[in-house]
Design a protein around this motif. Structure first.
Motif, PDB file in Angstrom:
ATOM      1  N   GLU A  61     -79.958   0.915  10.580  1.00  0.00           N
ATOM      2  CA  GLU A  61     -80.888   0.959   9.441  1.00  0.00           C
ATOM      3  C   GLU A  61     -82.258   0.354   9.792  1.00  0.00           C
ATOM      4  OE1 GLU A  61     -79.856   2.311   6.529  1.00  0.00           O
ATOM      5  OE2 GLU A  61     -81.739   1.924   5.450  1.00  0.00           O
ATOM      6  N   PHE A  62     -82.219  -0.798  10.468  1.00  0.00           N
ATOM      7  CA  PHE A  62     -83.467  -1.544  10.688  1.00  0.00           C
ATOM      8  C   PHE A  62     -83.893  -1.638  12.155  1.00  0.00           C
ATOM      9  CE2 PHE A  62     -82.245  -3.848   6.561  1.00  0.00           C
ATOM     10  CZ  PHE A  62     -83.179  -3.151   5.799  1.00  0.00           C
ATOM     11  N   GLY A  63     -83.066  -1.096  13.078  1.00  0.00           N
ATOM     12  CA  GLY A  63     -83.475  -1.020  14.481  1.00  0.00           C
ATOM     13  C   GLY A  63     -83.235  -2.260  15.321  1.00  0.00           C
ATOM     14  N   SER A  64     -82.652  -3.295  14.736  1.00  0.00           N
ATOM     15  CA  SER A  64     -82.510  -4.541  15.489  1.00  0.00           C
ATOM     16  C   SER A  64     -81.570  -5.481  14.730  1.00  0.00           C
ATOM     17  CB  SER A  64     -83.909  -5.173  15.606  1.00  0.00           C
ATOM     18  OG  SER A  64     -83.847  -6.453  16.159  1.00  0.00           O
ATOM     19  N   LEU A  65     -81.174  -6.565  15.356  1.00  0.00           N
ATOM     20  CA  LEU A  65     -80.425  -7.609  14.639  1.00  0.00           C
ATOM     21  C   LEU A  65     -80.839  -8.952  15.254  1.00  0.00           C
ATOM     22  CD1 LEU A  65     -76.556  -7.557  13.924  1.00  0.00           C
ATOM     23  CD2 LEU A  65     -78.102  -9.456  13.538  1.00  0.00           C
ATOM     24  N   ASP A  66     -81.581  -9.714  14.505  1.00  0.00           N
ATOM     25  CA  ASP A  66     -82.174 -10.947  15.050  1.00  0.00           C
ATOM     26  C   ASP A  66     -81.544 -12.214  14.508  1.00  0.00           C
ATOM     27  OD1 ASP A  66     -84.538  -9.522  16.332  1.00  0.00           O
ATOM     28  OD2 ASP A  66     -84.777  -8.941  14.227  1.00  0.00           O
ATOM     29  N   ILE A  67     -81.048 -12.151  13.266  1.00  0.00           N
ATOM     30  CA  ILE A  67     -80.592 -13.367  12.568  1.00  0.00           C
ATOM     31  C   ILE A  67     -79.224 -13.096  11.947  1.00  0.00           C
ATOM     32  CG2 ILE A  67     -81.021 -14.874  10.563  1.00  0.00           C
ATOM     33  CD1 ILE A  67     -84.074 -14.203  10.970  1.00  0.00           C
ATOM     34  N   LEU A  68     -78.287 -14.018  12.183  1.00  0.00           N
ATOM     35  CA  LEU A  68     -76.980 -13.948  11.515  1.00  0.00           C
ATOM     36  C   LEU A  68     -76.732 -15.284  10.823  1.00  0.00           C
ATOM     37  CD1 LEU A  68     -74.106 -12.770  10.956  1.00  0.00           C
ATOM     38  CD2 LEU A  68     -73.411 -13.836  13.127  1.00  0.00           C
ATOM     39  N   VAL A  69     -76.408 -15.212   9.535  1.00  0.00           N
ATOM     40  CA  VAL A  69     -75.993 -16.424   8.818  1.00  0.00           C
ATOM     41  C   VAL A  69     -74.544 -16.216   8.380  1.00  0.00           C
ATOM     42  CG1 VAL A  69     -76.446 -18.013   6.913  1.00  0.00           C
ATOM     43  CG2 VAL A  69     -78.360 -16.812   8.008  1.00  0.00           C
ATOM     44  N   ASN A  70     -73.651 -17.022   8.949  1.00  0.00           N
ATOM     45  CA  ASN A  70     -72.225 -16.956   8.599  1.00  0.00           C
ATOM     46  C   ASN A  70     -71.985 -17.864   7.400  1.00  0.00           C
ATOM     47  OD1 ASN A  70     -70.993 -15.139  10.499  1.00  0.00           O
ATOM     48  ND2 ASN A  70     -71.477 -16.633  12.082  1.00  0.00           N
ATOM     49  N   ASN A  71     -72.085 -17.248   6.219  1.00  0.00           N
ATOM     50  CA  ASN A  71     -72.048 -18.028   4.973  1.00  0.00           C
ATOM     51  C   ASN A  71     -70.805 -17.762   4.123  1.00  0.00           C
ATOM     52  OD1 ASN A  71     -73.422 -19.351   2.468  1.00  0.00           O
ATOM     53  ND2 ASN A  71     -73.031 -17.247   1.812  1.00  0.00           N
ATOM     54  N   ALA A  72     -70.200 -16.568   4.270  1.00  0.00           N
ATOM     55  CA  ALA A  72     -69.058 -16.221   3.392  1.00  0.00           C
ATOM     56  C   ALA A  72     -67.963 -17.273   3.522  1.00  0.00           C
ATOM     57  CB  ALA A  72     -68.505 -14.845   3.772  1.00  0.00           C
ATOM     58  N   GLY A  73     -67.473 -17.730   2.396  1.00  0.00           N
ATOM     59  CA  GLY A  73     -66.406 -18.723   2.457  1.00  0.00           C
ATOM     60  C   GLY A  73     -66.000 -19.160   1.068  1.00  0.00           C
ATOM     61  N   PHE A  74     -64.854 -19.804   0.994  1.00  0.00           N
ATOM     62  CA  PHE A  74     -64.387 -20.350  -0.274  1.00  0.00           C
ATOM     63  C   PHE A  74     -63.369 -21.445   0.012  1.00  0.00           C
ATOM     64  CE2 PHE A  74     -61.273 -17.176   0.787  1.00  0.00           C
ATOM     65  CZ  PHE A  74     -60.072 -17.697   0.327  1.00  0.00           C
ATOM     66  N   ASN A  75     -63.049 -22.191  -0.997  1.00  0.00           N
ATOM     67  CA  ASN A  75     -62.030 -23.230  -0.843  1.00  0.00           C
ATOM     68  C   ASN A  75     -60.890 -22.984  -1.819  1.00  0.00           C
ATOM     69  OD1 ASN A  75     -64.088 -23.910  -2.812  1.00  0.00           O
ATOM     70  ND2 ASN A  75     -62.982 -25.805  -3.133  1.00  0.00           N
ATOM     71  N   ARG A  76     -59.716 -23.463  -1.467  1.00  0.00           N
ATOM     72  CA  ARG A  76     -58.560 -23.404  -2.367  1.00  0.00           C
ATOM     73  C   ARG A  76     -57.858 -24.756  -2.213  1.00  0.00           C
ATOM     74  NH1 ARG A  76     -54.967 -18.598  -1.081  1.00  0.00           N
ATOM     75  NH2 ARG A  76     -56.740 -17.365  -1.801  1.00  0.00           N
ATOM     76  N   ASP A  77     -58.279 -25.699  -3.081  1.00  0.00           N
ATOM     77  CA  ASP A  77     -57.919 -27.104  -2.859  1.00  0.00           C
ATOM     78  C   ASP A  77     -56.561 -27.474  -3.444  1.00  0.00           C
ATOM     79  OD1 ASP A  77     -60.468 -27.119  -1.873  1.00  0.00           O
ATOM     80  OD2 ASP A  77     -61.330 -28.365  -3.457  1.00  0.00           O
ATOM     81  N   MET A  78     -55.784 -28.176  -2.679  1.00  0.00           N
ATOM     82  CA  MET A  78     -54.518 -28.756  -3.158  1.00  0.00           C
ATOM     83  C   MET A  78     -53.974 -29.659  -2.052  1.00  0.00           C
ATOM     84  SD  MET A  78     -52.278 -25.330  -2.928  1.00  0.00           S
ATOM     85  CE  MET A  78     -53.705 -24.334  -3.369  1.00  0.00           C
ATOM     86  N   LEU A  79     -53.090 -30.559  -2.460  1.00  0.00           N
ATOM     87  CA  LEU A  79     -52.486 -31.431  -1.455  1.00  0.00           C
ATOM     88  C   LEU A  79     -51.577 -30.611  -0.535  1.00  0.00           C
ATOM     89  CD1 LEU A  79     -51.605 -34.469  -3.750  1.00  0.00           C
ATOM     90  CD2 LEU A  79     -53.543 -34.268  -2.166  1.00  0.00           C
ATOM     91  N   ILE A  80     -51.402 -31.085   0.670  1.00  0.00           N
ATOM     92  CA  ILE A  80     -50.611 -30.346   1.665  1.00  0.00           C
ATOM     93  C   ILE A  80     -49.201 -30.050   1.141  1.00  0.00           C
ATOM     94  CG2 ILE A  80     -49.465 -30.600   3.921  1.00  0.00           C
ATOM     95  CD1 ILE A  80     -52.067 -31.859   4.933  1.00  0.00           C
ATOM     96  N   LYS A  81     -48.653 -30.980   0.380  1.00  0.00           N
ATOM     97  CA  LYS A  81     -47.275 -30.758  -0.102  1.00  0.00           C
ATOM     98  C   LYS A  81     -47.196 -29.515  -1.008  1.00  0.00           C
ATOM     99  CE  LYS A  81     -47.649 -33.876  -4.071  1.00  0.00           C
ATOM    100  NZ  LYS A  81     -47.144 -35.028  -4.786  1.00  0.00           N
ATOM    101  N   ASN A  82     -48.304 -29.143  -1.637  1.00  0.00           N
ATOM    102  CA  ASN A  82     -48.314 -27.950  -2.504  1.00  0.00           C
ATOM    103  C   ASN A  82     -48.918 -26.715  -1.826  1.00  0.00           C
ATOM    104  OD1 ASN A  82     -47.291 -29.512  -4.638  1.00  0.00           O
ATOM    105  ND2 ASN A  82     -49.355 -30.224  -5.157  1.00  0.00           N
ATOM    106  N   MET A  83     -49.502 -26.902  -0.652  1.00  0.00           N
ATOM    107  CA  MET A  83     -50.241 -25.812   0.012  1.00  0.00           C
ATOM    108  C   MET A  83     -49.275 -24.860   0.713  1.00  0.00           C
ATOM    109  SD  MET A  83     -53.390 -26.291   2.703  1.00  0.00           S
ATOM    110  CE  MET A  83     -54.421 -27.220   1.570  1.00  0.00           C
TER     111      MET A  83
END
Ligand SMILES: NC(=O)c1ccc[n+]([C@@H]2O[C@H](COP(=O)([O-])OP(=O)(O)OC[C@H]3O[C@@H](n4cnc5c(N)ncnc54)[C@H](O)[C@@H]3O)[C@@H](O)[C@H]2O)c1
Length: 247
Positions: free
Chosen positions: A79-101
């Motif tokens: 589409e744009f002829g090049s790739l100069d910058i990548l930001v790895n931003n996708a993410g989420f959390n799913r919080d709980m104690l290990i005993k419940n994870m």
């Protein structure tokens, strides 16, 4: 115009920190690929940038899927002829104690937050190596220092720091800078949607030198600096955008 005509892919840019980042990069002259698992969000953000005179396309991608990530990078270049910058931003959390994870709670967070960053880096960097120019910013979290109830998330975000430092060594010779941002608590939908948001907020503020939550623009401005040529001698670095709180 600090990134004029540079082509930027920002994962998870259909809302939140990623949304503000693509808007900020576009304001500074970049051609942006708004990519998210959420099609509606990606299209809305890309259309908003275009309405202000910027250049943007929306591409639906799940960063955990190798084929989709490979196709995303190809689409950016087609589409744009090049790739100069990548930001790895996708993410989420799913919080709980290990005993419940469950195993799934562990895998889902590691797959998106850590493996997704690896896959996007794997398929974006060949274009940068070819050009001998590139900027990668990985989004970790202040939580990499460890938090009760965040074993999966903290592990993924600590892993991102290892990924960043390894990439800085592998790609420095090709004039590619790889850095990492560890945000503290930023007032996005992700955080406001947390069932214990108010309690977490109060606890955070009590332990922060700067007595406010972060805004998405705080992170976006730091990303802009790192992907601009003002930061060309910085690589393998972890910058906390956390109001002065580290541990
Ligand atoms: N908000 C905070 O306080 C905070 C603090 C530290 C780190 N972070 C990190 O910053 C990044 C952005 O967070 P945010 O607060 O803007 O969250 P957000 O939920 O507002 O935005 C994240 C975006 O990622 C997208 N996404 C989720 N899974 C995906 C997948 N598999 N493939 C592609 N896209 C996917 C979502 O659809 C969403 O649009 C995340 O990596 C998060 O862990 C956030």
């Amino acid at each position: 115009m600090r990134v004029k005509d540079k082509v930027a892919v920002v994962t998870g840019s259909g809302r939140g920190i990623g949304e503000t980042t693509v808007q900020r990069l576009a304001e500074e002259g970049a051609k942006v690929v708004v990519t998210d698992i959420n099609e509606e969000g990606a299209i809305k953000v890309a259309n908003g940038i275009k309405a202000k005179g910027g250049q943007a396309i929306a591409v639906v991608t799940d960063v955990t899927k190798l084929d989709q990530v490979e196709a995303l990078m190809k689409k950016a270049v087609d589409e744009f002829g090049s790739l100069d910058i990548l930001v790895n931003n996708a993410g989420f959390n799913r919080d709980m104690l290990i005993k419940n994870m469950t195993e799934k709670d562990w895998d889902d967070v590691i797959d998106t937050d850590l493996k997704g960053s690896f896959l996007a880096s794997k398929f974006a960097t060949p274009y940068m190596v070819e050009k001998k120019y590139g900027k990668v910013v990985n989004i970790s979290s202040r939580a990499w220092h460890g938090n009760p109830g965040q074993a999966n998330y903290s592990s993924a975000k600590a892993g991102i720091i290892g990924l960043t430092k390894s990439m800085a060594w592998e790609f420095g010779r090709y004039n590619i800078n790889v850095n990492c941002i560890a945000p503290g608590m930023i007032a996005t939908e992700l955080m406001k949607g947390h069932p214990k948001f108010e309690m977490i907020k109060e606890r955070q503020l009590a332990n922060m030198p700067i007595k406010r939550l972060g805004e998405t623009i705080d992170v976006a401005n730091t990303i802009l600096f790192l992907v601009s040529d003002e930061a060309s001698f910085i690589s393998g670095e972890v910058i906390h955008v956390s109001g002065g709180r580290f541990g």
